[in-house]
Every structure is written in structure tokens, then in C-alpha cells.
Design an enzyme around this catalytic site. Structure first.
Site, PDB file in Angstrom:
ATOM      1  N   SER A  12      17.444  58.386  60.911  1.00 45.15           N
ATOM      2  CA  SER A  12      17.658  58.454  59.461  1.00 45.15           C
ATOM      3  C   SER A  12      17.915  59.888  58.992  1.00 45.15           C
ATOM      4  O   SER A  12      17.516  60.278  57.906  1.00 45.15           O
ATOM      5  CB  SER A  12      16.453  57.864  58.721  1.00 45.15           C
ATOM      6  N   LYS A  37      11.978  56.104  63.720  1.00 42.35           N
ATOM      7  CA  LYS A  37      10.690  55.968  64.405  1.00 42.35           C
ATOM      8  C   LYS A  37       9.511  56.560  63.657  1.00 42.35           C
ATOM      9  O   LYS A  37       8.370  56.286  63.989  1.00 42.35           O
ATOM     10  CB  LYS A  37      10.757  56.513  65.833  1.00 42.35           C
ATOM     11  N   THR A  45      17.345  67.153  60.193  1.00 40.08           N
ATOM     12  CA  THR A  45      18.174  67.386  59.005  1.00 40.08           C
ATOM     13  C   THR A  45      17.381  68.070  57.890  1.00 40.08           C
ATOM     14  O   THR A  45      17.836  69.042  57.294  1.00 40.08           O
ATOM     15  CB  THR A  45      18.758  66.043  58.506  1.00 40.08           C
ATOM     16  N   ALA A  48      17.086  71.932  58.002  1.00 35.97           N
ATOM     17  CA  ALA A  48      18.253  72.838  58.007  1.00 35.97           C
ATOM     18  C   ALA A  48      18.163  73.764  56.799  1.00 35.97           C
ATOM     19  O   ALA A  48      18.007  73.321  55.665  1.00 35.97           O
ATOM     20  CB  ALA A  48      19.541  72.033  57.989  1.00 35.97           C
ATOM     21  N   GLU A 117      26.821  83.903  58.300  1.00 37.53           N
ATOM     22  CA  GLU A 117      25.920  83.730  59.446  1.00 37.53           C
ATOM     23  C   GLU A 117      26.576  84.276  60.702  1.00 37.53           C
ATOM     24  O   GLU A 117      27.791  84.498  60.733  1.00 37.53           O
ATOM     25  CB  GLU A 117      25.554  82.251  59.624  1.00 37.53           C
ATOM     26  N   HIS A 233      17.614  79.570  69.306  1.00 35.74           N
ATOM     27  CA  HIS A 233      17.787  80.313  68.057  1.00 35.74           C
ATOM     28  C   HIS A 233      16.987  81.600  68.185  1.00 35.74           C
ATOM     29  O   HIS A 233      15.798  81.556  68.513  1.00 35.74           O
ATOM     30  CB  HIS A 233      17.302  79.489  66.861  1.00 35.74           C
ATOM     31  N   ARG A 280      24.433  83.370  68.482  1.00 34.69           N
ATOM     32  CA  ARG A 280      23.024  83.150  68.836  1.00 34.69           C
ATOM     33  C   ARG A 280      22.731  83.378  70.318  1.00 34.69           C
ATOM     34  O   ARG A 280      21.662  83.872  70.674  1.00 34.69           O
ATOM     35  CB  ARG A 280      22.636  81.717  68.473  1.00 34.69           C
ATOM     36  N   HIS A 341      16.693  75.209  70.074  1.00 33.80           N
ATOM     37  CA  HIS A 341      17.050  74.877  68.686  1.00 33.80           C
ATOM     38  C   HIS A 341      18.043  73.728  68.574  1.00 33.80           C
ATOM     39  O   HIS A 341      17.910  72.866  67.725  1.00 33.80           O
ATOM     40  CB  HIS A 341      17.623  76.137  68.040  1.00 33.80           C
ATOM     41  N   GLU A 365      23.701  65.156  66.509  1.00 32.19           N
ATOM     42  CA  GLU A 365      23.229  66.041  67.579  1.00 32.19           C
ATOM     43  C   GLU A 365      23.063  65.339  68.925  1.00 32.19           C
ATOM     44  O   GLU A 365      23.152  65.976  69.968  1.00 32.19           O
ATOM     45  CB  GLU A 365      21.914  66.709  67.145  1.00 32.19           C
ATOM     46  N   ARG A 376      27.102  76.587  70.010  1.00 27.16           N
ATOM     47  CA  ARG A 376      27.498  76.162  68.658  1.00 27.16           C
ATOM     48  C   ARG A 376      27.576  77.336  67.690  1.00 27.16           C
ATOM     49  O   ARG A 376      26.676  78.172  67.643  1.00 27.16           O
ATOM     50  CB  ARG A 376      26.463  75.165  68.135  1.00 27.16           C
ATOM     51  N   SER A 381      26.892  72.178  62.753  1.00 25.50           N
ATOM     52  CA  SER A 381      26.402  70.874  63.225  1.00 25.50           C
ATOM     53  C   SER A 381      26.288  69.838  62.111  1.00 25.50           C
ATOM     54  O   SER A 381      26.598  68.662  62.323  1.00 25.50           O
ATOM     55  CB  SER A 381      25.076  71.008  63.959  1.00 25.50           C
TER      56      SER A 381
HETATM   57  C1  LIG Z   1      14.953  74.265  61.703  1.00 24.13           C
HETATM   58  C2  LIG Z   1      16.385  73.826  61.798  1.00 24.13           C
HETATM   59  C3  LIG Z   1      17.357  74.441  61.020  1.00 24.13           C
HETATM   60  C4  LIG Z   1      18.692  74.056  61.116  1.00 24.13           C
HETATM   61  N1  LIG Z   1      19.625  74.621  60.290  1.00 24.13           N
HETATM   62  C5  LIG Z   1      20.902  74.171  60.320  1.00 24.13           C
HETATM   63  C6  LIG Z   1      21.875  74.651  59.385  1.00 24.13           C
HETATM   64  O1  LIG Z   1      21.565  75.448  58.516  1.00 24.13           O
HETATM   65  N2  LIG Z   1      23.139  74.167  59.478  1.00 24.13           N
HETATM   66  C7  LIG Z   1      23.520  73.265  60.427  1.00 24.13           C
HETATM   67  O2  LIG Z   1      24.691  72.876  60.463  1.00 24.13           O
HETATM   68  N3  LIG Z   1      22.607  72.766  61.301  1.00 24.13           N
HETATM   69  C8  LIG Z   1      21.323  73.187  61.257  1.00 24.13           C
HETATM   70  N4  LIG Z   1      20.405  72.674  62.131  1.00 24.13           N
HETATM   71  C9  LIG Z   1      20.816  71.586  63.023  1.00 24.13           C
HETATM   72  C10 LIG Z   1      20.955  70.310  62.215  1.00 24.13           C
HETATM   73  O3  LIG Z   1      19.923  70.262  61.253  1.00 24.13           O
HETATM   74  C11 LIG Z   1      20.850  69.084  63.116  1.00 24.13           C
HETATM   75  O4  LIG Z   1      21.745  69.216  64.186  1.00 24.13           O
HETATM   76  C12 LIG Z   1      21.208  67.820  62.340  1.00 24.13           C
HETATM   77  O5  LIG Z   1      20.408  67.726  61.182  1.00 24.13           O
HETATM   78  C13 LIG Z   1      20.999  66.607  63.223  1.00 24.13           C
HETATM   79  O6  LIG Z   1      21.182  65.471  62.442  1.00 24.13           O
HETATM   80  P1  LIG Z   1      21.107  64.050  63.140  1.00 24.13           P
HETATM   81  O7  LIG Z   1      21.314  63.054  62.062  1.00 24.13           O
HETATM   82  O8  LIG Z   1      21.986  64.029  64.317  1.00 24.13           O
HETATM   83  O9  LIG Z   1      19.598  63.991  63.707  1.00 24.13           O
HETATM   84  P2  LIG Z   1      18.158  64.165  62.949  1.00 24.13           P
HETATM   85  O10 LIG Z   1      18.322  64.675  61.569  1.00 24.13           O
HETATM   86  O11 LIG Z   1      17.308  64.923  63.843  1.00 24.13           O
HETATM   87  O12 LIG Z   1      17.672  62.677  62.886  1.00 24.13           O
HETATM   88  C14 LIG Z   1      17.279  61.996  64.055  1.00 24.13           C
HETATM   89  C15 LIG Z   1      16.632  60.693  63.627  1.00 24.13           C
HETATM   90  O13 LIG Z   1      16.496  59.814  64.735  1.00 24.13           O
HETATM   91  C16 LIG Z   1      15.229  59.181  64.685  1.00 24.13           C
HETATM   92  N5  LIG Z   1      14.870  58.742  66.046  1.00 24.13           N
HETATM   93  C17 LIG Z   1      14.826  59.492  67.187  1.00 24.13           C
HETATM   94  N6  LIG Z   1      14.452  58.719  68.240  1.00 24.13           N
HETATM   95  C18 LIG Z   1      14.266  57.463  67.737  1.00 24.13           C
HETATM   96  C19 LIG Z   1      13.840  56.229  68.329  1.00 24.13           C
HETATM   97  N7  LIG Z   1      13.531  56.115  69.626  1.00 24.13           N
HETATM   98  N8  LIG Z   1      13.752  55.145  67.516  1.00 24.13           N
HETATM   99  C20 LIG Z   1      14.036  55.218  66.198  1.00 24.13           C
HETATM  100  N9  LIG Z   1      14.421  56.377  65.595  1.00 24.13           N
HETATM  101  C21 LIG Z   1      14.529  57.468  66.360  1.00 24.13           C
HETATM  102  C22 LIG Z   1      14.313  60.265  64.128  1.00 24.13           C
HETATM  103  O14 LIG Z   1      13.123  59.726  63.651  1.00 24.13           O
HETATM  104  C23 LIG Z   1      15.228  60.857  63.049  1.00 24.13           C
HETATM  105  O15 LIG Z   1      15.158  60.119  61.870  1.00 24.13           O
HETATM  106  C24 LIG Z   1      19.057  73.045  62.036  1.00 24.13           C
HETATM  107  C25 LIG Z   1      18.088  72.427  62.816  1.00 24.13           C
HETATM  108  C26 LIG Z   1      16.764  72.802  62.701  1.00 24.13           C
HETATM  109  C27 LIG Z   1      15.721  72.123  63.536  1.00 24.13           C
END
Ligand SMILES: Cc1cc2nc3c(=O)[nH]c(=O)nc-3n(C[C@H](O)[C@H](O)[C@H](O)COP(=O)(O)OP(=O)(O)OC[C@H]3O[C@@H](n4cnc5c(N)ncnc54)[C@H](O)[C@@H]3O)c2cc1C
Length: 504
Positions: A12, A37, A45, A48, A117, A233, A280, A341, A365, A376, A381
Site C-alpha cells: 500500500s 501486511k 513511501t 521519502a 540533490e 545512503h 550516493r 537504502h 522498488e 539510482r 524512485s
Molecule cells: C527514508 C527514505 C527516504 C526516501 N526518500 C526518497 C525520495 O525523497 N525520493 C524518492 O524518489 N525515493 C525516496 N525513497 C525511496 C522511495 O521512498 C521508495 O522506493 C518507494 O516509496 C517505494 O514505494 P513502493 O510502493 O514500491 O514500496 P513501499 O512504499 O515500501 O510499500 C511496500 C508495501 O508492501 C507491503 N508488503 C510488503 N510485503 C508484504 C507482504 N508479504 N504481504 C502484504 N504486504 C506486503 C508493505 O506493508 C508496504 O505497504 C526513500 C526511501 C526511504 C526509506
């Protein structure tokens, strides 16, 4: 819970929510179910800070600059056609975000307040103060409520992908509230499960980031690529005994902060003429080298020379966090060190987010699109997630035949009992052992072959634990983490034959 849906989304974060909303707009008659989960906003997310890289100022900047910066950061191992597609599509995805009420900061004259950045040749990062991800997550969750055909189940962990006749036909899951397991069937399954930072001893990623989606896809034969490309990072806030570490955004260096060693010397220029604004991989390598040379566990970020009011205005969350642990960016040096990271490799997908397993898609991701190459570029991302959510959604709209259920051969589906006992000391110990070994192996502090042997032993220990009567969510995650660690170390062994740097 419903037993079958048209589209099943796992996760989500930004990938899941943007994909769900876009698909629901075009397909109001398709049933869409999101399983996640933990709580719905527990994901990377929401953490970020920096924002999203999008070319908006076509006087100072253009697509060619952003494309070149992305390729340069990725050491020209990126897929050019993917880089071009993502960067050129970005302004359209921005318009959608704005339509979904997401706010990005503006200057008093109404133009975008664009951040800078590492690795970017221009200011081009759209941001909402230093909580860009939280703003996106909240507003997308709000928007989701407009669509009666989308349901979202929190605290529902997917344990396995279900496969029949090569097709992915749904999942086997554990409902943490009712403490029950069951199957759910779907015509299309979309993994949006994020990264795997928790496999490491030190990471910015929240505790959900255990690489579940990647491990589950690997188990049913999906192709995985480039798992050695884990981005560290350079500027996580050093604190004792934790994992998830608080991130000090790269935008702080874009704002003018220095990185200094214990003697007060700036040292990153010795490694790259761009100094603190190098990419990075370079800044992380410079810090690791300096820490090793001086026998320290951290170096410092120096913000003391920066305008206090403007700094507080740009980075209120970072200031508040530092203050909370007794540090003031205006008067104190901030201890920082590199931590895992972002996962640049992942489940191989084509331009429509289709994996190599029929009816299984992956966005965000957890996927490997070829955008990032070895490394990256900052703030690319969130953009990748938006563009691939769009691509996948368009593909499904154009290929309605995929919603005709696949022919299912009648044989038993893999399932298992899950224990509700969550106090599994043995699993915690094995997890910590794994995190230590993979981190040391990844940073070349241990011979890779030795790290590989230890990870194989840990995998066997985990399987033994999981096959005893105490298989619970923690052991399932641990199994996933050992699979991911094995994929990382195998890829690293392959890669180390080509280069000796820690960070690809
Ligand atoms: C501290 C931090 C700062 C960042 N800053 C930036 C930024 O400024 N700009 C940028 O572009 N990127 C940034 N990133 C990277 C970016 O935030 C992530 O790559 C992006 O948000 C990933 O989104 P996603 O939807 O792929 O996964 P996520 O947002 O991580 O969501 C994954 C989801 O999958 C669910 N899940 C996982 N396994 C299961 C399972 N077995 N069953 C059910 N659900 C499950 C989790 O509960 C979660 O809801 C940052 C990351 C971090 C950690």
C-alpha cells in the site's frame, strides 16, 4: 474476505495506491483488492523526504539533462529506452498528482520551489517540505475512498504466490487480526511490496521491508536481476542500537551542508570534484574509507554555517528529530554513516510491469525496470513507481482478455499452518546473524565466499526452524530475507569479478 477478485495488489505504498486509483478510474467494473501486511501507511513511501525528480523548468533544464544525470549516476548500465520513457512521461504523472490534491512547495512568485540533490545538474526536485512521501501517501489514501470498487485490507500478510499452469492465480495469506490463513484467487496479481533494506544490519527502510515480494516471485520462477545493486545512503543519522535509522535527506547537502571527519576536514572532494554533491555510491564509499582509516563508526554532517530560519523552514522534520535526541543543526555536528537504502535490482519487468511469470506484475522498488542501472539517481524512485503504475494500468485496460480466468488444473495448492506465537527468540537471533553477515559481506569486510557459506548455513537453520511447529510470520519473513540475502551475495560474487568497489 472475498475469495476471488479481478486485480489483487500486494502493498500500500505509492506504487500500489497510484496503480489502484488509475485502474479504478478506467475500469469501474473491475474488483480491486489491496492486501498490506501492516497498517496501510507503514511503508517506505511515507518516509521519502527529498521528493520527486521531474523536469518542470524548461528554461534552465530539459529532459536531456535529466536523462544524462540518470545515466551518469547509473554508470551507463541503465536501459536507455526506459530512462527516456520515464523522464519524458514525468510531467504528465505530475499533473495527475496535482489532480489528486498532492501539494508541492512553491516560491512566492508561484513557480515550483525546486530542490537540488546529489548527481543532479539542475534544481529539479519537487517536494513538500521534508515530508514529500507522507504528503503523497496521505493524499492517495484519501483519494482511494472515492472508488467503491477498491477494497483495502490491512494487517494481511501474503505468504506465498499461488501458481497453476505457470500462471500466477492469486496468493496464500495470513490475516493477522483473525489469525487465520486462506487463499484468494485473482486474474491479475500485482506486487508492490517495496525493498529489502531490513536484510541489512543498518538501513533507512521500515520493518516491513523484508523483500517478501521478491522472494515469493523468485520461488515461483520469476527472473530476478542486479541484486548486488543495493544503494547505501551516505547520510543516515548515527544512533546506537536501532534499525531503522533516521535519514538526513540529500537535499540538506543540496542546501549547502558539508561532510567532515573527526578533525573537521571536508574529505569527499578527494574522491570526486562534485564533493558532497557527488552521487550516493561515491559519497558512501568516501565515508566508509574515511571511517576505516580513522577507526570511527561515523563522520559528521555540518549545517552550522547555513541560514537557520531557511533551514528550519525547509527541513522542519529533520530539525525536530535532531532536537528530540538533543542535537541542534545550528550548533552541533550531526553524526552520520552510510546505510542500506534502496534496492536498484529486483523482479525483472517489461515496460508494462509484466514479470516473466504470466499474470504476475511488479511495480516500484521490488521491480527491476532498468531505469537505475548500477546506482539510482536521487528522487528517481517515486517517479519510476508512478510511471510504471501508469504503464501497467494502461496495459490492463488495453488487454481485457487477461480478465478471463485462466484454466486451473486440479491439484492441491501449497499451504501451511501458521502459529500465532510471535515471541520467537530463535528467529530473532538468526535474523540478527543474517543482517550482520550480509552487511559485512556486502561491504567487503568479509571474504564473499565465506559470507556465502554462512548465509547458506543460516538458510538451512531457518528452514529447520520453519519446518518445526513454530512457523510464524517472523519465520516466514526470515525465510524471505535469507532468499534475498542469497540473491544479493550471489550477484555480488559475480560482480566482484569485474570491480573491487564496495558500492556498485
Ligand atoms: C527514508 C527514505 C527516504 C526516501 N526518500 C526518497 C525520495 O525523497 N525520493 C524518492 O524518489 N525515493 C525516496 N525513497 C525511496 C522511495 O521512498 C521508495 O522506493 C518507494 O516509496 C517505494 O514505494 P513502493 O510502493 O514500491 O514500496 P513501499 O512504499 O515500501 O510499500 C511496500 C508495501 O508492501 C507491503 N508488503 C510488503 N510485503 C508484504 C507482504 N508479504 N504481504 C502484504 N504486504 C506486503 C508493505 O506493508 C508496504 O505497504 C526513500 C526511501 C526511504 C526509506
Amino acid at each position: 474476505m472475498t475469495k476471488s477478485v479481478d486485480i489483487l495488489i500486494i502493498g500500500s505504498g505509492i506504487s500500489a495506491l497510484f496503480f489502484a486509483i488509475k485502474t479504478a478510474i478506467k475500469c469501474p467494473n473491475k474488483s480491486i483488492l489491496i492486501l498490506t501486511k501492516s497498517s496501510k501507511d507503514n511503508n517506505s513511501t511515507r518516509y521519502a523526504q527529498g521528493g520527486i525528480a521531474i523536469v518542470t523548468d524548461f528554461i534552465k533544464d530539459d529532459f536531456t539533462n535529466h536523462i544524462e544525470d540518470t545515466l551518469r549516476a547509473g554508470k551507463y548500465t541503465n536501459k536507455l529506452e526506459v530512462v527516456e520513457m520515464v523522464i519524458k512521461q514525468a510531467p504528465e504523472r505530475l499533473e495527475e498528482l496535482i489532480r489528486f490534491n498532492i501539494d508541492f512547495d512553491k516560491n512566492p512568485d508561484g513557480t515550483w520551489n525546486l530542490g537540488l540533490e546529489g548527481g543532479h545538474s539542475q534544481h529539479r526536485i519537487l517536494h513538500h517540505k521534508d515530508i514529500s512521501g507522507l504528503e503523497i501517501e496521505r493524499k492517495l489514501l484519501q483519494k482511494l475512498k472515492d472508488f467503491p470498487n477498491i477494497s483495502l485490507n490491512e494487517n494481511t500478510a501474503v505468504l506465498n504466490l499461488t501458481q497453476n499452469n505457470k500462471n500466477c492465480i492469486g496468493v496464500f495469506y495470513y490475516d493477522r487480526k483473525s489469525k487465520t490463513t486462506d487463499f484468494i484467487f485473482s486474474n491479475v496479481t500485482v506486487l508492490c511490496t517495496g525493498g529489502c533494506g531490513q536484510v541489512f544490519k543498518r538501513t533507512t527502510n521500515p520493518e516491513i521491508a523484508t523483500g517478501d515480494g521478491l522472494a515469493m516471485a523468485h520461488k515461483i520462477g520469476a527472473e530476478i536481476q542486479d541484486m548486488h545493486n543495493i544503494q547505501f545512503h551516505p547520510t543516515a543519522l548515527y544512533e546506537k542500537n536501532k534499525n531503522q535509522y533516521f535519514l538526513i535527506s540529500e537535499a540538506v547537502r543540496g542546501f549547502g551542508a558539508y561532510i567532515i571527519n573527526q578533525k573537521g576536514e571536508r574529505f569527499v572532494f578527494k574522491h570526486d570534484v562534485r564533493g558532497e554533491l557527488a552521487t550516493r555510491d561515491i559519497v558512501s564509499e568516501a565515508i566508509e574509507t574515511e571511517m576505516k582509516k580513522n577507526g570511527t563508526e561515523f563522520v559528521y554532517l555540518d549545517c552550522r554555517h547555513l541560514d537557520e530560519n531557511e533551514f528550519n523552514n525547509h527541513f522542519p522534520t529533520i530539525v525536530a528529530y535532531c532536537n528530540n535526541i538533543g542535537l541542534s543543526p545550528k550548533t552541533d555536528l550531526i553524526p552520520i554513516f552510510p546505510v542500506a537504502h534502496y534496492q536498484c535490482g529486483g523482479i525483472v519487468v517489461d515496460k508494462n510491469s509484466q514479470t516473466t511469470v504470466p499474470r504476475l506484475f511488479a511495480i516500484g522498488e521490488c521491480s527491476y525496470t532498468g531505469l537505475h542501472g548500477n546506482n539510482r539517481l536521487a528522487s528517481n524512485s517515486l517517479l519510476e513507481a508512478l510511471v510504471y503504475a501508469h504503464q501497467c494500468s494502461e496495459y490492463l485496460v488495453d488487454n481485457n482478455e487477461i480478465f478471463t480466468s485462466p484454466k486451473i488444473e486440479n491439484h492441491p495448492l501449497p499451504s501451511f499452518q501458521i502459529s500465532t506465537n510471535n515471541n520467537n527468540l530463535q528467529a530473532t537471533e538468526i535474523r540478527q546473524k543474517l543482517q550482520k553477515i550480509i552487511t559485512q559481506g556486502f561491504l567487503n569486510q568479509l571474504p564473499l565466499d565465506f559470507a556465502k557459506e554462512r548465509i547458506t548455513e543460516i538458510y538451512e537453520e531457518t528452514k529447520l526452524l520453519a519446518s518445526s511447529n513454530i512457523k510464524n510470520l517472523e519465520t516466514v519473513e526470515l525465510e524471505n530475507m535469507t532468499i534475498v540475502a542469497t540473491l544479493i551475495i550471489d550477484a555480488k560474487i559475480q560482480y566482484s569479478k569485474l570491480t573491487s568497489t564496495n558500492f556498485p
